[in-house]
Design a protein around this motif. Sequence first.
Motif, mmCIF file in Angstrom:
data_model
loop_
_atom_site.group_PDB
_atom_site.id
_atom_site.type_symbol
_atom_site.label_atom_id
_atom_site.label_comp_id
_atom_site.label_asym_id
_atom_site.label_seq_id
_atom_site.Cartn_x
_atom_site.Cartn_y
_atom_site.Cartn_z
ATOM 1 N N LEU A 154 0.834 -1.206 0.000
ATOM 2 C CA LEU A 154 0.000 0.000 0.000
ATOM 3 C C LEU A 154 0.871 1.259 0.000
ATOM 4 N N HIS A 155 1.881 1.292 0.873
ATOM 5 C CA HIS A 155 2.761 2.456 0.917
ATOM 6 C C HIS A 155 3.448 2.649 -0.433
ATOM 7 N N ASP A 156 3.828 1.549 -1.054
ATOM 8 C CA ASP A 156 4.462 1.650 -2.368
ATOM 9 C C ASP A 156 3.481 2.232 -3.391
ATOM 10 N N ARG A 157 2.228 1.803 -3.360
ATOM 11 C CA ARG A 157 1.224 2.313 -4.294
ATOM 12 C C ARG A 157 0.940 3.800 -4.029
ATOM 13 N N ILE A 158 0.900 4.199 -2.735
ATOM 14 C CA ILE A 158 0.669 5.618 -2.427
ATOM 15 C C ILE A 158 1.839 6.456 -2.916
ATOM 16 N N ASP A 159 3.068 5.959 -2.673
ATOM 17 C CA ASP A 159 4.240 6.688 -3.157
ATOM 18 C C ASP A 159 4.200 6.820 -4.682
ATOM 19 N N HIS A 160 3.778 5.745 -5.332
ATOM 20 C CA HIS A 160 3.668 5.784 -6.795
ATOM 21 C C HIS A 160 2.640 6.828 -7.220
ATOM 22 N N ALA A 161 1.487 6.845 -6.516
ATOM 23 C CA ALA A 161 0.444 7.820 -6.846
ATOM 24 C C ALA A 161 0.933 9.241 -6.607
ATOM 25 N N LEU A 162 1.675 9.465 -5.542
ATOM 26 C CA LEU A 162 2.220 10.792 -5.253
ATOM 27 C C LEU A 162 3.188 11.212 -6.360
ATOM 28 N N SER A 163 4.042 10.267 -6.746
ATOM 29 C CA SER A 163 5.018 10.580 -7.786
ATOM 30 C C SER A 163 4.327 10.874 -9.113
ATOM 31 N N TRP A 164 3.366 10.029 -9.473
ATOM 32 C CA TRP A 164 2.660 10.225 -10.742
ATOM 33 C C TRP A 164 1.872 11.527 -10.748
ATOM 34 N N SER A 165 1.144 11.804 -9.654
ATOM 35 C CA SER A 165 0.340 13.026 -9.613
ATOM 36 C C SER A 165 1.221 14.263 -9.604
ATOM 37 N N ASP A 211 -7.186 1.181 -9.912
ATOM 38 C CA ASP A 211 -7.192 1.678 -8.533
ATOM 39 C C ASP A 211 -6.737 0.582 -7.576
ATOM 40 N N THR A 212 -6.334 0.991 -6.398
ATOM 41 C CA THR A 212 -5.795 0.044 -5.403
ATOM 42 C C THR A 212 -6.763 -0.084 -4.235
ATOM 43 N N VAL A 213 -7.088 -1.337 -3.893
ATOM 44 C CA VAL A 213 -7.829 -1.646 -2.668
ATOM 45 C C VAL A 213 -6.898 -2.469 -1.787
ATOM 46 N N ALA A 214 -6.588 -1.989 -0.578
ATOM 47 C CA ALA A 214 -5.637 -2.664 0.316
ATOM 48 C C ALA A 214 -6.267 -2.852 1.681
ATOM 49 N N ARG A 215 -5.819 -3.914 2.342
ATOM 50 C CA ARG A 215 -6.246 -4.116 3.735
ATOM 51 C C ARG A 215 -5.208 -3.472 4.641
ATOM 52 N N PHE A 216 -5.663 -2.489 5.401
ATOM 53 C CA PHE A 216 -4.755 -1.740 6.270
ATOM 54 C C PHE A 216 -4.502 -2.468 7.583
ATOM 55 N N GLY A 217 -5.459 -3.267 8.008
ATOM 56 C CA GLY A 217 -5.317 -4.011 9.268
ATOM 57 C C GLY A 217 -6.670 -4.197 9.907
ATOM 58 N N GLY A 218 -6.922 -5.403 10.471
ATOM 59 C CA GLY A 218 -8.199 -5.649 11.138
ATOM 60 C C GLY A 218 -9.353 -5.473 10.177
ATOM 61 N N GLU A 250 -10.054 -2.515 8.715
ATOM 62 C CA GLU A 250 -9.783 -1.249 8.047
ATOM 63 C C GLU A 250 -9.197 -1.507 6.647
ATOM 64 N N PHE A 251 -9.715 -0.756 5.670
ATOM 65 C CA PHE A 251 -9.268 -0.905 4.294
ATOM 66 C C PHE A 251 -8.920 0.475 3.731
ATOM 67 N N ILE A 252 -8.048 0.477 2.733
ATOM 68 C CA ILE A 252 -7.648 1.710 2.069
ATOM 69 C C ILE A 252 -7.922 1.557 0.575
ATOM 70 N N VAL A 253 -8.494 2.599 -0.018
ATOM 71 C CA VAL A 253 -8.720 2.631 -1.471
ATOM 72 C C VAL A 253 -7.962 3.838 -2.017
ATOM 73 N N VAL A 254 -7.082 3.609 -2.999
ATOM 74 C CA VAL A 254 -6.323 4.683 -3.643
ATOM 75 C C VAL A 254 -6.886 4.874 -5.044
ATOM 76 N N LEU A 255 -7.400 6.076 -5.320
ATOM 77 C CA LEU A 255 -7.982 6.404 -6.620
ATOM 78 C C LEU A 255 -7.030 7.346 -7.349
ATOM 79 N N GLU A 256 -6.650 6.991 -8.559
ATOM 80 C CA GLU A 256 -5.731 7.807 -9.339
ATOM 81 C C GLU A 256 -6.441 8.395 -10.560
ATOM 82 N N GLU A 257 -5.752 9.365 -11.186
ATOM 83 C CA GLU A 257 -6.220 9.981 -12.430
ATOM 84 C C GLU A 257 -7.621 10.562 -12.273
ATOM 85 N N LEU A 258 -7.789 11.434 -11.256
ATOM 86 C CA LEU A 258 -9.086 12.067 -11.015
ATOM 87 C C LEU A 258 -9.193 13.448 -11.652
ATOM 88 N N GLY A 259 -8.149 13.909 -12.324
ATOM 89 C CA GLY A 259 -8.205 15.189 -13.017
ATOM 90 C C GLY A 259 -7.476 16.282 -12.271
#
Length: 917
Positions: free
Chosen positions: A499-510, A558-565, A567-576
């Motif tokens: 998940l952290h890798d995907r968020i870093d990727h999204a930050l870099s891409w955006s 898009d990324t759907v990840a299990r954060f723990g227990g 809790e889930f995280i959804v990362v949405l990219e390319e929103l404009g």
Amino acid sequence: MVKPERDGRTPRGSDGARRNQAAAGRLYYPAQLAAIYAVVASLWIVFSDTWAARLFHDPTELRWVDSTKGLLFVVFTAALLFALARRLVAQVERAVRVAELAYQNHARHRRLIAELLDNSPDAIFAKDRDGRYTFINREVARVTGRAAEHIIGDDDRAIFPPEQAAEIAANDRAVMERDGVLRTVERLSTADGEVTYLVTKGPLHDIDGRVNGMFGISRDVTESERDKQRLADALESLRESQEIAGIGSYVLDLAQGRWHSSPVLDRLLGIDADYARTVDGWAQLIDGTDREAMAHYFAHTVLALRQPFDREYRIVRPSDGRRRWVHGLGRLECDADGNPLRLRGTIQDITDRMRAEESLRIAAIAFEAQDGIIVADAQARIQRVNQAFTRITGYAQHEVVGRTPALLQSGRHDAPFYAAMREVIARDGYWQGELCSRHKSGTLFTERLTISAVKAPDGAVTHYVASLADVTQQREAESRAQQLAYFDALTGLPNRVLLHDRIDHALSWSGRSGEHCALLFVDLDNFKKINDTTGHHTGDELLVRAAQRMKRAVRDGDTVARFGGDEFIVVLEELGADATGAAMRAAQVAEKLRIGMAEPYEIDGQSFYCTASLGATLFIGGEDTADAVLMHADLAMYRAKQDGRNALRFFEPGMQDELARRTALESELRQAIEREQFELYYQPQIDRAGAVVAVEALLRWHHPVRGLLAPGEFIAVAEETGLIVGLGQWVLDAACAQIAAWRAQPSACMRVVAVNVSARQFAQSDFVDGVLCALRTTGAEASRLKLELTESIVLDDVDDALHKMQALKAAGISFALDDFGTGSSSLSYLTRLPIDQLKIDKSFVDGLPDGRQDALVAQTIITMAKALGLAVVAEGVETDAQWRFLMRYGCDLFQGFHFAAPMPRERLEAADATIES
């Protein structure tokens, strides 16, 4: 009887006094007899002649009387002498008999004592003040190897080495100088070798009570000391061995459902002293993939079949989230009827061993398979292959001899690839790499290929030897290992690492593209209750279904990840690039998720409802970090929770300020508890006659900067951080102390004090003990204490609430149900729980008497309470009209600003008379 002094000795001089008393007794009778004789003889001599002359006048008669008188005097004297002699003879005879009997008893006692002393296994001896032996028993002679005549009269210097003799002499002097008993350990050189003695030494006294020597009793404790040392050494060795081997021990109490663990095991499991050592707490340590199998194994193999526990399984350490392999061993302990009482055993971390075994398995497979070998000539025509080649490629030797290895090409590698390979072999004489090849059957496989050039002495290449191995399974295993490292084992979703890798990727891409991305923090509402009440199997299945729904609700990219227990995280990219448009698109996806999650889950024939609370935040590269984005979405999600759950909230900058404020408040609150900056205020409760019959204890914080704070300013933070537990106990202690203090005041001695109990405080396993301890410590009467609980507290776990309330009810404590009507009220629990009062919430009282619905609710609560035999308290009464309405419909007690505001104890005591009037 002479009483002994404190040290147990008879007072000095008592023997002489007894001898004087005995001598006085022996002289008493002869002296008495002599005195009587002297008196009678004197009276006879003085008066007999006078009386005779008066009675007899004839000389002849007078002479006869004189003769008779003399004879009578002689007879009387003889009788007295006879009586004295007879008495003396009898005393002598008796004294002789007593002396003979005493001598016989003394001789018998001496023989008995001598037998006891000589047959004692202990060495017994006596010494004079100079340390010379005056008595020894047979054991002393035996252990020293000397006859008694060679010891009596000598001191310890003649028997033991100088340093031992000096130590013995020092102990002897201490006994005689202090005139007391000494118990010590002496190590002596004897005929049996070096022996350790436990010695008891005491003083001996002469007839006047002065110390004239000492005695000693020495017991050989050599073996006992050795056993103790061996046991200590064994325990230390066991402890060190467990430390080195990483083995921890545990004891599971099956009746109480609790377990105890050694420090080594705590470190192995990654838990601290505060971890809940319950069955559920243990289950939480087991990796989710092993949990169900472990539960089945424990129930059927260990408990049902009474087999020893012997299992290898995985755990997840709470301290760092790492998975570890452990090997658990255990043995059941049962009572006389064969019922299991406890399981005692050990747990060892075998992660390194499992990894080593895995490596050995891989090596063994590689060794057993052996590499395929190709021998080719200088023109790369195959001359020979081995059986492993046939097994790997499917080609027999006769099918490939004379051909080149090109028959194995898959078409996945182009001509430049093979040209580069030939160039490296020509330059270095060696090439190694992996490539995709084709099996005889047409299937593709991955091979690890090593080619070596065989050269003649002149440097010309004569042959090529190639070694190839099918590494398809190995690469697939690596792929699976990567799956385990980056994906959640239960749901198959990316885990925190990926998940952290995907968020870093999204930050870099955006950051490069200038387009916004969004992160949704999804938390399942009430999942814990479903998981706890229906079992972990249902909870795990629900998580899997929820993950599938979320994946269907988002795009493939898009990324759907299990954060723990839960809790889930959804990362949405390319929103404009437009923030408003990006927020709308993120909100649409989030709302789709929320609606989808609210649909029922059909699991094992049952329907379960589990909504979700979502927090959303927009981000763009160069402005945020991964941790900041996660924190913003988390804050927004908690706002959704606070706003009633099953909702979506976007992050706002003010939330960060709120977090900072709450963090600072938590720190100040901890300091306030340490510095006791709290005080109890009391608000009276008035009965129908206008008398103050009870007060509600309300907490106030004397903040050093902000002044006096009501609970609404800080209780929520105390609840979230767990500080409410200690704070609630302080309130109980202070309220009980006030109850005890009011006992001496006639106007307040019968007053009941109501104390609010928080949900977290009530849920503590030692809550009942804490309440009873407060009563015992302060001496308060239990009947003067009333605990106020909310509906949510008792409904969270009705059985637990019933158990605790019954225990406190038996002690005399009463209960009120606070804020009644604001929650999901249920008559079923009202009839089960030992409740004494219902409190009508202020929200209903505010609308009285004009509010039709509020009036109806208030009347209904009062009527229902009366039917159930419960008293009713109305809180928040602020007007005369409200009071009169409640009086008319039978309310029992009233509380609010109409009568009095909360006030300190001093003002309450001063205002008692005013309030009641």
